[in-house]
Every structure is written in structure tokens, then in C-alpha cells.
Design an enzyme around this catalytic site. Structure first.
Site, mmCIF file in Angstrom:
data_model
loop_
_atom_site.group_PDB
_atom_site.id
_atom_site.type_symbol
_atom_site.label_atom_id
_atom_site.label_comp_id
_atom_site.label_asym_id
_atom_site.label_seq_id
_atom_site.Cartn_x
_atom_site.Cartn_y
_atom_site.Cartn_z
ATOM 1 N N ARG A 1 0.813 -1.224 -0.008
ATOM 2 C CA ARG A 1 0.085 0.012 -0.050
ATOM 3 C C ARG A 1 0.929 1.132 0.072
ATOM 4 O O ARG A 1 1.731 1.476 1.049
ATOM 5 C CB ARG A 1 -0.793 -0.014 1.323
ATOM 6 N N GLU B 1 0.679 4.070 0.789
ATOM 7 C CA GLU B 1 -0.143 5.492 1.649
ATOM 8 C C GLU B 1 0.990 5.874 2.532
ATOM 9 O O GLU B 1 1.593 5.290 2.972
ATOM 10 C CB GLU B 1 -1.361 4.640 2.286
ATOM 11 N N ARG C 1 -0.559 1.890 13.071
ATOM 12 C CA ARG C 1 -0.978 0.798 12.516
ATOM 13 C C ARG C 1 -0.907 0.707 11.070
ATOM 14 O O ARG C 1 -1.496 -0.427 10.530
ATOM 15 C CB ARG C 1 -2.704 0.700 12.996
ATOM 16 N N HIS C 2 -0.024 1.474 10.538
ATOM 17 C CA HIS C 2 0.028 1.179 9.029
ATOM 18 C C HIS C 2 1.308 1.019 8.688
ATOM 19 O O HIS C 2 2.523 1.442 8.854
ATOM 20 C CB HIS C 2 -0.283 2.520 8.358
ATOM 21 N N GLU D 1 -10.091 -1.870 12.960
ATOM 22 C CA GLU D 1 -10.476 -2.547 11.855
ATOM 23 C C GLU D 1 -9.187 -3.406 11.490
ATOM 24 O O GLU D 1 -7.997 -3.059 11.485
ATOM 25 C CB GLU D 1 -10.680 -1.767 10.687
ATOM 26 N N SER E 1 -11.773 -5.985 6.043
ATOM 27 C CA SER E 1 -12.834 -5.289 5.364
ATOM 28 C C SER E 1 -13.186 -6.266 4.126
ATOM 29 O O SER E 1 -12.324 -6.949 3.373
ATOM 30 C CB SER E 1 -12.241 -4.253 4.624
ATOM 31 N N ARG F 1 -1.641 -6.629 12.060
ATOM 32 C CA ARG F 1 -2.518 -5.863 12.863
ATOM 33 C C ARG F 1 -3.365 -7.074 13.841
ATOM 34 O O ARG F 1 -3.670 -6.410 14.927
ATOM 35 C CB ARG F 1 -3.442 -5.100 12.168
#
Length: 530
Positions: free
Chosen positions: A302, A304, A310-311, A453, A456, A504
Site C-alpha cells: 500500500r 499510503e 497501525r499502517h 479494523e 474489510s 494488525r
């Protein structure tokens, strides 16, 4: 008659020069005495027979030439009273050593198991041997031949408490450098210690990650990554028993797998390609290929620029997909039960690892229900509004909202794990099936642990024309997903699934504060080494 001349008293530079000369003379005398004493000591040591000659030293580099094939090693964790009186070989790290006079105390560590070693001068052990072991650098790997002896009282500082080793031979297999960038005892120090007398030394996260090989040797880290392996094993075992097939999907793809710009572009011969954000499209194509139930464990990327607790830019995805007969809740219930079985498996089979992590970090027992709690999105909105949060019916939940909802759910239902169903259609990807009874809702869901989360998922659109319509609605270039859409023109059963972030899950199960603690070599926007 001889006339003598009386010298006048020295003053100034002359007096200073005389004092310096006396000081220098004393220094020379001291050095001579020291040299004489050292020569005498050296002569005495040389004269003293080394009764341990050939029983200690540095091994030549092991190149698999065949020496010592008959040597049988015992693992530190297996040392016990059943071996009392026996001589055993142990290969371990020298965690600590302290030579005092005619003996040396040491602690040996193998993975996360430790045992006390005592080497003392006797008819088989010389002073030279004791001195040698006392000078071996911490974290060096050593081979020890020792006698297993039952202790008069438990050795509380070691995991092996009822026996210790009396050293007979000591060989250095691999030397660590004498000055380490961090000390294992500092890196392993409890973060929850409220004792005012306790040392407050803390190793910073950046120092840990820069020297990750050393940091990973702490008992807590050994336990975390063994438990992490347990999560993957349980995930595989549970789904395999449910009839799932493990598949492996491409990580180099021609277009962003979930749309959007959060992808890494890589050079691919004379063109460009992307690192997969998800195995999503390939899981669905496997369903279209009649595999019925599939899962995969693999790297997900990812792009991002999220520097949060948490990323990660690369993580391990635990993904699954399955066809269903009438309702996507068939899939939702399967996923929920998989988590419940996984949590129970961790409790039953990894209690020791959980306890070890708890010795360094504050770990609260993870609570879950069987069957797991399932709420619908409007219920969550109502709970948040009752708590004073202003959130729209069609808005996605912010991270603070999710965390607050987690606390509200824990207080009301006494569970750290729950499923949230029927998300607003506007906040879900193009391939999400709309709710047939509510045009603003969708057949999609998220799952949460401790208010964060971890999955998903949704029912996917399996009709090619409807899928095309939804992709255009989201502004996606149809040409870039043509192969994906085409796979549904060959006939595909209704199906649903989800993607889980493995690091996670482990972080939240243990209640840790940063995902970098559960990624062996984490990748984030600021770190791509080691």
C-alpha cells in the site's frame, strides 16, 4: 685551603624544573616496579601448568568438514533433573558472564530459554580457562560441555530453574563484537515496571529497528513472532478443514487492483507495472474457475504516506473468498467463526508466548464471544450518537469513532471482537454488491479488534454488466480491468470474502501499541531497511 661557593636558593623556572625531574624519576621507578611485577606474574603463569589446555578456545570456522559429527547437543529448554549428573553439550549464546577470582558465573540463552553456567577452578579447569570465559563478548555463540547439576534452590533469573551447568569445556563458535549497539537486558526491560527502584533505561524504537537482529533476540520478540506464526498456522488449518484451497496470486499486476492511486509503480521491461494492493481480483477469478473456497497468505503493498501506529507499506495479507448459495451472511458467519476458532487456538496453544510478551508489555486478556457479535452500521451510528458523536448516516467511520465504538461495544457486550455489517454503499469499492432493500447501503462488512479494523470485506458483484456499470460510476477506466470483468462473462457463482492484516491482528490481540512490534522487518514511508 679550598673555598666552596654556596648555591643560592632556586626560584621560578629552576624550582619547577627540579620538581618535574623528581616526578619523572618516580614515574620511571613505578614503571620499572610494574614491569618487574608483570614479568614475575608472567613467569609464574608460564610456569603454572594449564590443566585445561585443549578444553577451551576459539573453534576454527565451521565449514562442514565433518568434525564432531558424533557430538550430541541438548537444547537448553530440555535441561532438567532427568539429566542430573550427565555430561551434555549445549550450543547457545553467552548472555552474561562474570569472573570472580577462581570461578565464573554465566547465563546461556538459546532462543528464549536460559540456564545458569558455573565454571570454577579444579583439577580439570584452570585459572586461564576461567579468565577466558570471563572475557568472551556478550551474545557470542559458544559450545559448552558441562555436567547437569540439581540446584539447592530455584534459579529465578533463568527459565531453567531446577538445574545448572558445571562447565568442563568452553569453545567459541562465533564471536560477537565487544561493543553492541544495544544491550539485550535493556531491550527486554519491562515497560510496565512501576517499581521506583527499577532502572528506567529504555531502548528507542528507531534504535531497535536499526539493529533489528539484536532486538529480535529478546524473549518478548521471540514470543511475538512465534505467536504470529501460530496465527498463520491456525488460519491455514481452520480454513483447510472447512474445505478451502490455498492459492498463490500475482504480486506484479498491470493495473491498480482496487482502483485509486495508492500503488507502487515498478519498471517492467519496456513498460510499467504495479505491486498488488490486494489479491482481491485473483481470488474472485479463482471462484469463477470453480475453486469454490480459497484463501491466500502473502505480501500486500500500500503506497499510503501514513505514518501511524497501525499502517505499513508492506504487510502480510490473510485473504479468503468463497461462493455461497443464497445469502452473503453464509460467508460472514464463516469468517466470524474462523476468527473465534483462531482466538481460542491462541489461548490454548500459545499461552506461554502470551505470558512471555506480558512480562515486558502490558497485555490485557483478549475477550471474544462465540458466536461472535454482529452489529449493523445503523446500530453503530446510534451508539456513537448516544455517546455524543456527530456522525452522518452515510459517512464512513473515522479512526477516533472506531476506537470509541470499540470501547462502547466492550462496555455493553464484553467483547473485544465484533463484526459491523451493512456499510453505506458510497464509501465502499466499485465491486461491492448494493443492498437490495436499501439503495444507500451495501452487502459489506468490517471486523474489529479492540476498536481497530482488521478485516474489510463484502459480497462482490458477479454480474459483468452490473460490474461494468458500477466501475464507470466510480470513474474507473474499463480497459484496465477488462480481464477482470471478462472472467465473469464465463459464468461465476455469487461470492464474498475479505482481507485481513496479519500484523494488525497480532498487535491488537496482544494489545500492543505499535504495528512495528509485530512486523519482523517493518516497511513504512520512512523505513525500507534493514
Amino acid at each position: 685551603m679550598v673555598i666552596t661557593e654556596t648555591q643560592p636558593p632556586m626560584e621560578g623556572d629552576a624550582a619547577t624544573s627540579k620538581k618535574a625531574a623528581k616526578k619523572a624519576a618516580k614515574a620511571v621507578e613505578k614503571q620499572q616496579k610494574k614491569a618487574e611485577h608483570k614479568g614475575s606474574t608472567t613467569q609464574n603463569e608460564a610456569a603454572e601448568v594449564d590443566v585445561a589446555e585443549g578444553k577451551y578456545g576459539v573453534l576454527k570456522m565451521i565449514q562442514s568438514s565433518g568434525e564432531h559429527r558424533d557430538r550430541v547437543y541438548v537444547d537448553v529448554k530440555d535441561l532438567g533433573v532427568s539429566l542430573e549428573g550427565k555430561d551434555v553439550w549445549v550450543r547457545a549464546r553467552l548472555q552474561y558472564s562474570r569472573a570472580i577470582g577462581r570461578q565464573c558465573f554465566a547465563v546461556l540463552r538459546q532462543t528464549s530459554s536460559t540456564v545458569q553456567l558455573l565454571i570454577r577452578v579444579n583439577e580439570q579447569v584452570s585459572k586461564q580457562m576461567v579468565k577466558f570465559i570471563g572475557n568472551v563478548a556478550k551474545e557470542s555463540i559458544v559450545d559448552i560441555l558441562a555436567t547437569v547439576v540439581k540446584t539447592s534452590s530455584p534459579v529465578e533469573s533463568c527459565t531453567v530453574k531446577l538445574v545448572e551447568l558445571i562447565g568442563l569445556q568452553v569453545w567459541v563458535v562465533s564471536s560477537a563484537k565487544s561493543k553492541l549497539p544495544l544491550q539485550i537486558e535493556d531491550a527486554a526491560r519491562p515497560e510496565t515496571d512501576d517499581d521506583p527502584e527499577a532502572l528506567k533505561i529504555r531502548v528507542l524504537q528507531e534504535t531497535r529497528l536499526d539493529n533489528r537482529v539484536l532486538d529480535l533476540r529478546t524473549p518478548a520478540n521471540q514470543a511475538i513472532f512465534r505467536l504470529e506464526a501460530g496465527v498463520c498456522k491456525l488460519f491455514r488449518d481452520i480454513l483447510t478443514k472447512k474445505g478451502f484451497v490455498e492459492i498463490h496470486t500475482p504480486k506484479i499486476i498491470s493495473a491498480a487492483s482496487e482502483g485509486g492511486a495508492n500503488v507502487f509503480t515498478v519498471s517492467y521491461f519496456k513498460s510499467s507495472a504495479y505491486l498488488a494492493q490486494s489479491p482481491q481480483l485473483y481470488k474472485q477469478m479463482a471462484i469463477a474457475a470453480d475453486f469454490d473456497k480459497v484463501f491466500t497468505v502473502g505480501a500486500v503493498f500500500r503506497a499510503e504516506d501514513s505514518n501511524t501506529h497501525r499502517h505499513l507499506t508492506e504487510f502480510v495479507g490473510l485473504d479468503l473468498e468463497m461462493s455461497f448459495k443464497y445469502h452473503y451472511h453464509e460467508v460472514l458467519d464463516t469468517i466470524g467463526q474462523t476468527f473465534t476458532d483462531m482466538f481460542r487456538g491462541l489461548q490454548d496453544h500459545y499461552a506461554a508466548e502470551i505470558a512471555t510478551v506480558g512480562q515486558q508489555f502490558k497485555v490485557e486478556p483478549f475477550k471474544f464471544l462465540d458466536p461472535p457479535l454482529r452489529l449493523e452500521f445503523p446500530q453503530a451510528i446510534s451508539m456513537l450518537k448516544e455517546a455524543g458523536v456527530n456522525v452522518g448516516e452515510e459517512d464512513d467511520l473515522s479512526t477516533p469513532d472506531e476506537k470509541l465504538l470499540g470501547r462502547l461495544v466492550r462496555a455493553k457486550y464484553d467483547t473485544d471482537f465484533y463484526m459491523l455489517d451493512k456499510y453505506p454503499l458510497a464509501v465502499r469499492p466499485f465491486y461491492t454488491m448494493p443492498d437490495p432493500n436499501n439503495p444507500k447501503a451495501s452487502n459489506s462488512y468490517d471486523m474489529f479488534m479492540r476498536g481497530e479494523e482488521i478485516l474489510s470485506g463484502a459480497q462482490r458483484i458477479h454480474d459483468p454488466d452490473f460490474l461494468t456499470e458500477r466501475a464507470k460510476h466510480h470513474g474507473i477506466d474499463i480497459s484496465k480491468i477488462a480481464a477482470y470483468i471478462e472472467s465473469f462473462r464465463l459464468g461465476c457463482p455469487p461470492h464474498a470474502g475479505g482481507g485481513i492484516g496479519m500484523e494488525r491482528v497480532v498487535m491488537l490481540y496482544l494489545g500492543l501499541d505499535n504495528i512495528r512490534k509485530t512486523s519482523m522487518f517493518p516497511r513504512d514511508p520512512k523505513r525500507i531497511t534493514p
